[in-house]
Every structure is written in C-alpha cells, then in structure tokens.
Scaffold this motif. Structure first.
Motif, PDB file in Angstrom:
ATOM      1  N   ARG A 154      -7.171 -33.949 -52.802  1.00  0.00           N
ATOM      2  CA  ARG A 154      -8.382 -33.196 -52.474  1.00  0.00           C
ATOM      3  C   ARG A 154      -8.318 -32.605 -51.062  1.00  0.00           C
ATOM      4  NH1 ARG A 154      -9.107 -38.454 -51.642  1.00  0.00           N
ATOM      5  NH2 ARG A 154     -10.531 -39.319 -50.081  1.00  0.00           N
TER       6      ARG A 154
ATOM      7  N   CYS B 179     -14.327 -34.907 -61.955  1.00  0.00           N
ATOM      8  CA  CYS B 179     -15.364 -35.200 -60.965  1.00  0.00           C
ATOM      9  C   CYS B 179     -16.136 -36.488 -61.290  1.00  0.00           C
ATOM     10  CB  CYS B 179     -16.339 -34.033 -60.861  1.00  0.00           C
ATOM     11  SG  CYS B 179     -15.578 -32.480 -60.344  1.00  0.00           S
TER      12      CYS B 179
ATOM     13  N   ASN C 295      -7.037 -28.338 -55.194  1.00  0.00           N
ATOM     14  CA  ASN C 295      -7.378 -29.152 -54.020  1.00  0.00           C
ATOM     15  C   ASN C 295      -8.883 -29.254 -53.845  1.00  0.00           C
ATOM     16  OD1 ASN C 295      -4.686 -27.429 -53.065  1.00  0.00           O
ATOM     17  ND2 ASN C 295      -4.566 -29.626 -52.679  1.00  0.00           N
ATOM     18  N   THR C 296      -9.614 -29.308 -54.959  1.00  0.00           N
ATOM     19  CA  THR C 296     -11.071 -29.393 -54.912  1.00  0.00           C
ATOM     20  C   THR C 296     -11.505 -30.803 -54.518  1.00  0.00           C
ATOM     21  OG1 THR C 296     -11.354 -30.116 -57.194  1.00  0.00           O
ATOM     22  CG2 THR C 296     -11.123 -27.738 -56.820  1.00  0.00           C
ATOM     23  N   ALA C 297     -12.786 -31.007 -54.438  1.00  0.00           N
ATOM     24  CA  ALA C 297     -13.318 -32.335 -54.101  1.00  0.00           C
ATOM     25  C   ALA C 297     -12.979 -33.368 -55.160  1.00  0.00           C
ATOM     26  CB  ALA C 297     -14.833 -32.255 -53.918  1.00  0.00           C
ATOM     27  N   CYS C 298     -12.589 -32.912 -56.359  1.00  0.00           N
ATOM     28  CA  CYS C 298     -12.349 -33.822 -57.479  1.00  0.00           C
ATOM     29  C   CYS C 298     -10.866 -34.043 -57.761  1.00  0.00           C
ATOM     30  CB  CYS C 298     -13.045 -33.280 -58.729  1.00  0.00           C
ATOM     31  SG  CYS C 298     -14.820 -32.995 -58.513  1.00  0.00           S
ATOM     32  N   ASP C 299     -10.003 -33.657 -56.833  1.00  0.00           N
ATOM     33  CA  ASP C 299      -8.563 -33.767 -57.048  1.00  0.00           C
ATOM     34  C   ASP C 299      -7.946 -35.001 -56.412  1.00  0.00           C
ATOM     35  OD1 ASP C 299      -7.445 -31.554 -58.716  1.00  0.00           O
ATOM     36  OD2 ASP C 299      -8.620 -30.345 -57.317  1.00  0.00           O
TER      37      ASP C 299
ATOM     38  N   ALA D 126     -12.681 -40.743 -55.774  1.00  0.00           N
ATOM     39  CA  ALA D 126     -11.385 -40.535 -55.140  1.00  0.00           C
ATOM     40  C   ALA D 126     -10.827 -41.873 -54.673  1.00  0.00           C
ATOM     41  CB  ALA D 126     -11.532 -39.578 -53.958  1.00  0.00           C
TER      42      ALA D 126
END
Length: 321
Positions: free
Chosen positions: A275, A212, A267-271, A216
């Motif tokens: 994401r 995180c 697939n989180t916001a930090c991927d 991205a």
C-alpha cells in the motif's frame, strides 16, 4: 526510497541554470502524516507540511539527473481549497492564517508544480457521509462534516446516486472546474513565463474492493474502517471523476498533468504490504500532543515516493522539451 525508473537527462538537454520553482497544493502535496514537519514552532506548522514531502524528494531526484531547481517556495498546506490559491487560508484550531499561495509566485518563476481540488470537492465530507467513526471523534482533524448528517452512513451509496446527494456532488464538481480554471490562469498572470504542472491524486480504492475487507499487516481494522463495501466503488468513481476534471482543466489551459490515479492502482490503501496509502485510522508517523495522528487515507512514505517518481519524470520532460 523506491528506485526510480526515469532515464537520466543528458547534459545537453538539461537546463543550464537553476530553475526558479514554486510548489503549491494541499495535504497531498504537503504529504500530511509524514514526520518531521516544517515550521512546527510557527502557526504554519498546522499545515503539516512534511520536511520530506514529494516536492523535496523530486527536487533531489532531478538534481541527480542534472536538473537543478531553485525552490523559491513550497507553500503547500493541509486543508487548502483551490481558492486558497488566491485567498488566505484559515488554519485549524484558531492557529491563524497563511497567505494566499499565489503570493509566492514571482515574475521570474519558471516552474509551478502542485495539486489542489480534493478539498474544494469536499472529499472529507464524502468520507464522513459514509462513516460513523469519522463523524465522531476519530474525524476531528478532517475539515467539514457529513454532507447530510441526518442520513445514515450505511446508506451513503444510495445518497450519492440520486436526489440531494447527487445534486450536491454535481455542484461541487462545477466548483472544482471553475476554481481550477481560475487557478491556472492566475499562474500565467503572476508568472507569465512559467511552465505549469498540475498534479493529480493517487488512487485510494482498488478495482477489487474485497481487498479492502482485510486489515493491512500489523493493523486491526480494515483500511476504510466502517465504510460499507458497497460504498467503496462510489469513492473510487468520485476520485476518477476528479482526476478527469483535473486532466481536462490542465489540457484546456495548456498546462501539464501528472496522472497519479492511473499509475497507483496496485498501491491503494487496500494493497497490504504494497500500500502507498495509509488507512483511514491507521497511525501515521505524526503525533499531536503525544497522540498519534491517523493517515486519513494519505500517501505513506512509499506513496510519497511514487508521487515523486511521476512528478520527477514530468518535470524532466517539461524542462527538456
């Protein structure tokens, strides 16, 4: 869209007639951030319900599998609290109100699908407790304020670990439990023959929070902007606790549960490129008065398709059993 690894329903198992269906929920069902938006020329446009939200995608997926939903209504609306299932919802910026979501239920409704609980918990207030940027102009579209604005955002981990912050969080979870129980019971009362499917929330924060710290692709800020790294596990723990509460509420009342949290950990916001969640201040595909609106950690199109995949599979199982 993602290719769905869901087996096709057999002709013998699929319901012979269209299934009268109502979708309900908050911004994660409405799929805030995805354009275009339904009813933008009406007050209900302030619900920011995407024309291509996961209910619409799942309905098409099911049709491809021989299951036709007769969608009586999709009343999902951004900002909805669980008690907006039985009380009208006040829209932002004085735009008016929308009726209680239960008003869409009919005696012949056979399927009720959607999710609420995050706004009752006050997740946006938790985010604002941990972020100076969200306490300012950047968070103006997010309902609520910081839990305790006198406490520095950088100390939010300690705030929620003990004292007033922990007491507030425990109290909010008690509210969620009671309101989910009431909501599920009302579904059975107003649509006594309906199958009920409660949909959880996708995972926002990965197990490895160091991911995180990197923006991205194409972005200049980290997904959770100025929220301290040591607070990110707190957000995840709150999400997991909410998932468990929702799962238990569904089980206790004989409803089905779609566990998105357990199936979206990569697939989180930090991927990065994988994401399924847009970063807090990453521009979504929506704009308001010519200004782009941030995702505010809502599913992007990839995340929407992941929601639709799990919901499709669950509805297929429910209707074929």
């Amino acid at each position: 869209m993602l290719a769905l690894a869901v087996p096709a329903a057999t002709a013998e198992a699929a319901p012979a007639d269209p299934v009268p269906t109502v979708f309900f929920g908050d911004s994660y069902t409405a799929n805030f951030g995805i354009a275009p938006v339904n009813d933008m020329d009406k007050p209900r446009g302030w619900c920011f319900q995407a024309t291509e939200n996961y209910p619409a995608v799942a309905t098409r997926n099911l049709a491809d599998r021989g299951i036709t939903l007769d969608v009586q209504a999709d009343v999902s609306c951004g900002g909805a609290l669980a008690d907006n299932f039985w009380q009208e919802q006040q829209l932002p910026f004085g735009a008016g109100t929308v009726p209680a979501q239960r008003d869409a239920l009919k005696q012949d409704t056979q399927l009720v699908v959607g999710g609420m609980g995050g706004n009752t918990l006050g997740f946006t207030s938790i985010l604002k407790q941990c972020s100076d940027k969200l306490r300012g102009d950047s968070g103006v579209l997010l309902p609520g304020g910081a839990v305790d604005p006198d406490k520095p955002a950088g100390e939010c981990k300690e705030f929620f670990a003990s004292g007033d912050g922990k007491e507030w969080l425990d109290w909010k979870f008690q509210q969620v439990e009671v309101h989910l129980e009431d909501m599920l019971m009302m579904m059975s009362y107003f649509s006594s023959g309906a199958e009920r499917v409660l949909v959880g929330y996708p995972r926002l924060v990965p197990e490895d929070t160091t991911k995180c710290l990197t923006p991205a692709p194409g972005q200049t800020e980290p997904p959770f902007v100025d929220i301290p790294e040591d607070a990110l596990p707190v957000l995840d723990q709150v999400q997991k606790r909410l998932d468990d509460v929702m799962k238990k509420a569904a089980a206790d009342d004989g409803a089905d549960f779609v566990d998105l949290y357990d199936h979206t950990g990569t697939n989180t916001a930090c991927d990065g490129a994988d994401r399924g969640i847009g970063g807090l201040l990453e521009n979504s595909t929506l704009d308001l008065f010519g200004q782009p609106i941030p995702w505010y950690a809502h599913p992007n199109e990839k995340g929407r398709d992941l929601q639709a995949e799990r919901v499709t599979a669950t509805i297929e199982t429910v209707l074929n059993r």
